[in-house]
Write a protein that holds these residues in place. Structure first.
Motif, mmCIF file in Angstrom:
data_model
loop_
_atom_site.group_PDB
_atom_site.id
_atom_site.type_symbol
_atom_site.label_atom_id
_atom_site.label_comp_id
_atom_site.label_asym_id
_atom_site.label_seq_id
_atom_site.Cartn_x
_atom_site.Cartn_y
_atom_site.Cartn_z
ATOM 1 N N ASP A 34 -33.171 37.962 -5.474
ATOM 2 C CA ASP A 34 -32.600 37.276 -4.321
ATOM 3 C C ASP A 34 -31.813 36.050 -4.790
ATOM 4 O OD1 ASP A 34 -33.673 39.019 -2.496
ATOM 5 O OD2 ASP A 34 -35.472 37.817 -2.134
ATOM 6 N N ASP A 35 -30.690 35.787 -4.170
ATOM 7 C CA ASP A 35 -29.915 34.582 -4.473
ATOM 8 C C ASP A 35 -29.986 33.669 -3.256
ATOM 9 O OD1 ASP A 35 -28.173 32.601 -5.211
ATOM 10 O OD2 ASP A 35 -26.668 33.962 -6.050
ATOM 11 N N LEU A 36 -31.033 32.862 -3.219
ATOM 12 C CA LEU A 36 -31.282 32.043 -2.038
ATOM 13 C C LEU A 36 -30.216 30.973 -1.858
ATOM 14 C CD1 LEU A 36 -35.156 31.580 -2.213
ATOM 15 C CD2 LEU A 36 -33.844 33.322 -0.991
ATOM 16 N N SER A 37 -29.756 30.394 -2.963
ATOM 17 C CA SER A 37 -28.720 29.352 -2.847
ATOM 18 C C SER A 37 -27.448 29.918 -2.244
ATOM 19 C CB SER A 37 -28.437 28.743 -4.218
ATOM 20 O OG SER A 37 -29.564 28.022 -4.689
ATOM 21 N N ALA A 38 -27.089 31.133 -2.646
ATOM 22 C CA ALA A 38 -25.900 31.769 -2.074
ATOM 23 C C ALA A 38 -26.106 32.046 -0.591
ATOM 24 C CB ALA A 38 -25.587 33.058 -2.822
ATOM 25 N N MET A 39 -27.327 32.417 -0.231
ATOM 26 C CA MET A 39 -27.630 32.672 1.173
ATOM 27 C C MET A 39 -27.476 31.397 1.999
ATOM 28 S SD MET A 39 -31.187 34.215 2.743
ATOM 29 C CE MET A 39 -31.179 35.556 1.544
ATOM 30 N N VAL A 40 -28.024 30.283 1.492
ATOM 31 C CA VAL A 40 -27.904 29.011 2.194
ATOM 32 C C VAL A 40 -26.446 28.594 2.292
ATOM 33 C CG1 VAL A 40 -28.477 26.559 2.110
ATOM 34 C CG2 VAL A 40 -30.219 28.255 1.537
ATOM 35 N N LEU A 41 -25.699 28.756 1.199
ATOM 36 C CA LEU A 41 -24.290 28.360 1.185
ATOM 37 C C LEU A 41 -23.480 29.154 2.205
ATOM 38 C CD1 LEU A 41 -22.139 26.594 -0.123
ATOM 39 C CD2 LEU A 41 -21.828 28.389 -1.854
ATOM 40 N N ALA A 42 -23.765 30.438 2.330
ATOM 41 C CA ALA A 42 -23.041 31.266 3.301
ATOM 42 C C ALA A 42 -23.337 30.817 4.728
ATOM 43 C CB ALA A 42 -23.414 32.731 3.112
ATOM 44 N N VAL A 43 -24.603 30.514 5.006
ATOM 45 C CA VAL A 43 -24.973 30.053 6.346
ATOM 46 C C VAL A 43 -24.323 28.712 6.644
ATOM 47 C CG1 VAL A 43 -26.887 29.280 7.798
ATOM 48 C CG2 VAL A 43 -27.139 31.350 6.410
ATOM 49 N N LEU A 44 -24.320 27.809 5.669
ATOM 50 C CA LEU A 44 -23.707 26.498 5.878
ATOM 51 C C LEU A 44 -22.204 26.620 6.098
ATOM 52 C CD1 LEU A 44 -25.591 24.292 3.250
ATOM 53 C CD2 LEU A 44 -25.878 24.264 5.731
ATOM 54 N N SER A 45 -21.563 27.540 5.402
ATOM 55 C CA SER A 45 -20.122 27.745 5.595
ATOM 56 C C SER A 45 -19.824 28.174 7.022
ATOM 57 C CB SER A 45 -19.610 28.802 4.606
ATOM 58 O OG SER A 45 -19.748 28.348 3.274
ATOM 59 N N ASP A 46 -20.620 29.091 7.545
ATOM 60 C CA ASP A 46 -20.441 29.522 8.937
ATOM 61 C C ASP A 46 -20.707 28.365 9.898
ATOM 62 O OD1 ASP A 46 -19.818 32.058 8.072
ATOM 63 O OD2 ASP A 46 -21.829 32.869 8.420
ATOM 64 N N ALA A 47 -21.733 27.556 9.584
ATOM 65 C CA ALA A 47 -22.060 26.427 10.457
ATOM 66 C C ALA A 47 -20.969 25.367 10.429
ATOM 67 C CB ALA A 47 -23.397 25.823 10.036
ATOM 68 N N PHE A 48 -20.360 25.152 9.266
ATOM 69 C CA PHE A 48 -19.228 24.223 9.178
ATOM 70 C C PHE A 48 -18.084 24.705 10.069
ATOM 71 C CE2 PHE A 48 -20.858 22.366 5.119
ATOM 72 C CZ PHE A 48 -20.693 21.037 5.448
ATOM 73 N N GLU A 49 -17.780 25.984 10.004
ATOM 74 C CA GLU A 49 -16.685 26.536 10.810
ATOM 75 C C GLU A 49 -16.968 26.395 12.296
ATOM 76 O OE1 GLU A 49 -15.588 30.475 9.764
ATOM 77 O OE2 GLU A 49 -15.194 29.999 7.662
ATOM 78 N N ALA A 50 -18.237 26.463 12.668
ATOM 79 C CA ALA A 50 -18.625 26.321 14.071
ATOM 80 C C ALA A 50 -18.818 24.862 14.472
ATOM 81 C CB ALA A 50 -19.906 27.107 14.335
ATOM 82 N N ALA A 51 -18.532 23.930 13.568
ATOM 83 C CA ALA A 51 -18.647 22.486 13.820
ATOM 84 C C ALA A 51 -20.079 22.077 14.151
ATOM 85 C CB ALA A 51 -17.706 22.062 14.937
ATOM 86 N N GLU A 52 -21.058 22.782 13.587
ATOM 87 C CA GLU A 52 -22.466 22.451 13.801
ATOM 88 C C GLU A 52 -23.022 21.589 12.666
ATOM 89 O OE1 GLU A 52 -23.493 26.667 16.105
ATOM 90 O OE2 GLU A 52 -24.180 26.302 14.044
ATOM 91 N N VAL A 53 -22.291 21.513 11.566
ATOM 92 C CA VAL A 53 -22.738 20.781 10.384
ATOM 93 C C VAL A 53 -21.645 19.810 9.968
ATOM 94 C CG1 VAL A 53 -23.231 21.025 7.923
ATOM 95 C CG2 VAL A 53 -24.324 22.555 9.563
ATOM 96 N N GLU A 54 -22.039 18.574 9.600
ATOM 97 C CA GLU A 54 -21.075 17.555 9.180
ATOM 98 C C GLU A 54 -20.992 17.430 7.657
ATOM 99 O OE1 GLU A 54 -21.423 14.605 13.063
ATOM 100 O OE2 GLU A 54 -22.657 14.196 11.295
ATOM 101 N N ASP A 55 -22.123 17.552 6.971
ATOM 102 C CA ASP A 55 -22.139 17.464 5.514
ATOM 103 C C ASP A 55 -23.455 18.070 5.040
ATOM 104 O OD1 ASP A 55 -21.392 16.917 2.946
ATOM 105 O OD2 ASP A 55 -21.600 14.734 3.080
#
Length: 483
Positions: A304-325
């Motif tokens: 499993d590549d957990l860091s890649a999984m987190v990064l993918a979720v954060l990228s989607d959240a950034f696009e949805a303006a749910e995450v600032e940093d």
């Protein structure tokens, strides 16, 4: 609710002296503590709200010695209070005239079986030692709380401790297979089962877990272990609101499933307190954010590549303006540094004066609504009150703490505790929540229990108490009103 210590029980001095002499003959005179300096540390609870009194602190060294001590107390009609690491937050471990039974000498790890994935421990073993023993055998004991270096397993069991991994592994109750318990009449019940399936009548162990010593004294437990994770990914994320944090939680859970082990949140005020008061902490993100979410994923799989999984979720959240940093830990040391920001929050709050604390739970879907509305109501009630709402968003447990206004007298602020209870707890009740999530009832919250708990449930609890402890000797005055 009262933060005043109750008047101590008045015990017959001659009866007490006779019982103490017999107990000293069994456990050794050096383990019957009576001098002020010897007993002082046992009589002050974590937050300094209650000051206990006792004729003696008794330190039995085995389950059989605990049974002897309790049997002597029962025969003489003397009340007793069990105590573990004395890290409880609701006064349940404090004696007020009763004899105090310290379980700190029951500190053996009796057995660890990596095939059964169980560890059998006495209740004076600290949580950190259980974790270390499990790691040494390639296993995990997942219960984790800030006081794990000093809290003892007996206290964790007696309050059904939660912590940061409930989302995946459950509370202490779900981590327990069997118990050994000294009953209030001095009998020793051996229920140390290692079985996952045992459908032979009532599950007695669940009565003692969370009972805070009012039904008996837990002396040992069989705890569940798990395979040790081989991967871990930890991320701290800046968000604009509790609702944005909840949206991120939903995203992570939908992708990671049960690999999402923990999901915590804390406000800007909390982060600033930790950075200001706790040595060794560092600002994790460049800018300031209204709230921060701390997420951890774990897996026993190497592929499993957990860091890649987190990064993918954060990228989607950034696009949805749910995450600032956001920052993803690049090492175990960085992950530990991120967790210190969360784990040091309670200690950091002590430096900001008086604190009124609420340990509540609501449905996960209501956490963000609760935090926003509870803050609005409290700030409307008292100008300048500083809200510090943080905790375990993934399982709905919020530590809704209030720090005193900067220029207010601490005692005057603490005196308003009951007013804030009504504001916060009434809102919690309207959302289908609980005023006590993981800290227990003890002395501090028994009036709240009488106020909010279903009346039929209170009758049933009182009936259980009478059945197990008809003389009312086990941790008297705790949990239930008038018991």
């Amino acid at each position: 609710m009262s933060t005043q210590s109750p008047a101590p029980l008045l015990l017959d001095p001659q009866v007490v002296e006779g019982v103490l002499a017999r107990i000293a003959g069994r456990i050794g005179a050096r383990h019957v503590l009576r001098a002020g300096d010897d007993v002082a540390s046992y009589l002050m609870e974590e937050r300094g709200l209650f000051h206990g009194t006792t004729p003696a602190v008794l330190r039995p060294g085995s389950a059989e010695e605990v049974a002897f001590v309790v049997g002597e107390c029962a025969a003489a009609g003397l009340p007793f209070v069990p105590q573990g690491g004395n890290t409880g937050l609701v006064g349940g471990q404090m004696p007020f005239g009763s004899l105090l039974i310290s379980l700190s000498r029951l500190d053996r790890i009796r057995d660890l079986d990596a095939t059964d994935l169980t560890v059998t421990v006495e209740t004076g073993v600290t949580l950190a030692r259980v974790q270390e023993a499990a790691r040494a055998q390639g296993c995990l004991f997942p219960l984790s709380i800030a006081a794990e270096g000093s809290c003892q397993i007996g206290g964790n069991l007696s309050t059904n401790a939660g912590g940061t991994a409930v989302l995946r592994y459950g509370n202490t109750r779900e981590l327990t297979l069997g118990l050994e318990v000294v009953l209030p009449d001095g009998r020793l019940w051996n229920g140390l089962s290692r079985l996952r399936k045992d459908n032979t009548g009532y599950d007695l162990k669940d009565l003692f877990i969370g009972a805070e010593g009012t039904l008996g004294i837990i002396t040992a437990a069989v705890l569940r272990l798990f395979p040790e994770p081989r991967q871990r990914a930890t991320a701290l994320v800046g968000v604009e609101s509790p609702h944005a944090a909840l949206a991120l939680f939903r995203r992570l859970r939908s992708v990671a499933g049960d690999a999402l082990t923990g999901f915590e949140f804390l406000p800007h005020f909390g982060m600033e307190m930790v950075l200001r008061h706790m040595p060794g902490t560092m600002r994790p993100l460049q800018g300031d954010h209204a709230y921060y979410a701390l997420a951890e994923l774990t897996s026993t799989r190497q592929d499993d590549d957990l860091s890649a999984m987190v990064l993918a979720v954060l990228s989607d959240a950034f696009e949805a303006a749910e995450v600032e940093d956001a920052v993803i830990a690049a090492s175990e040391a960085q992950a530990a540094a991120l967790w210190r920001l969360r784990e040091n929050l309670s200690d950091a709050q002590k430096y900001e004066g008086g604190s009124i604390k609420h340990d509540v739970s609501v449905p996960v879907s209501k956490v963000a609504d609760f935090v926003v509305e509870a803050a609005r109501r409290c700030e409307a009630h008292m100008s300048g009150v500083r809200v510090c709402a943080f905790g375990h968003m993934g399982d709905g447990n919020v530590h809704f703490n209030l720090s005193q206004p900067v220029d207010m007298d601490k005692a005057a602020f603490i005196a308003t505790w009951e007013d804030f209870n009504r504001i916060v707890h009434d809102l919690v009740a309207s959302l289908g929540g609980s005023f006590s999530a993981e800290h227990g009832i003890g002395l501090l919250k028994k009036e709240e229990l009488a106020h909010y708990k279903d009346k039929v449930a209170l009758d049933l609890m009182a009936a259980v108490k009478r059945a197990f402890d008809p003389k009312g000797l086990a941790n008297p005055g705790k949990v239930l009103m008038g018991r």
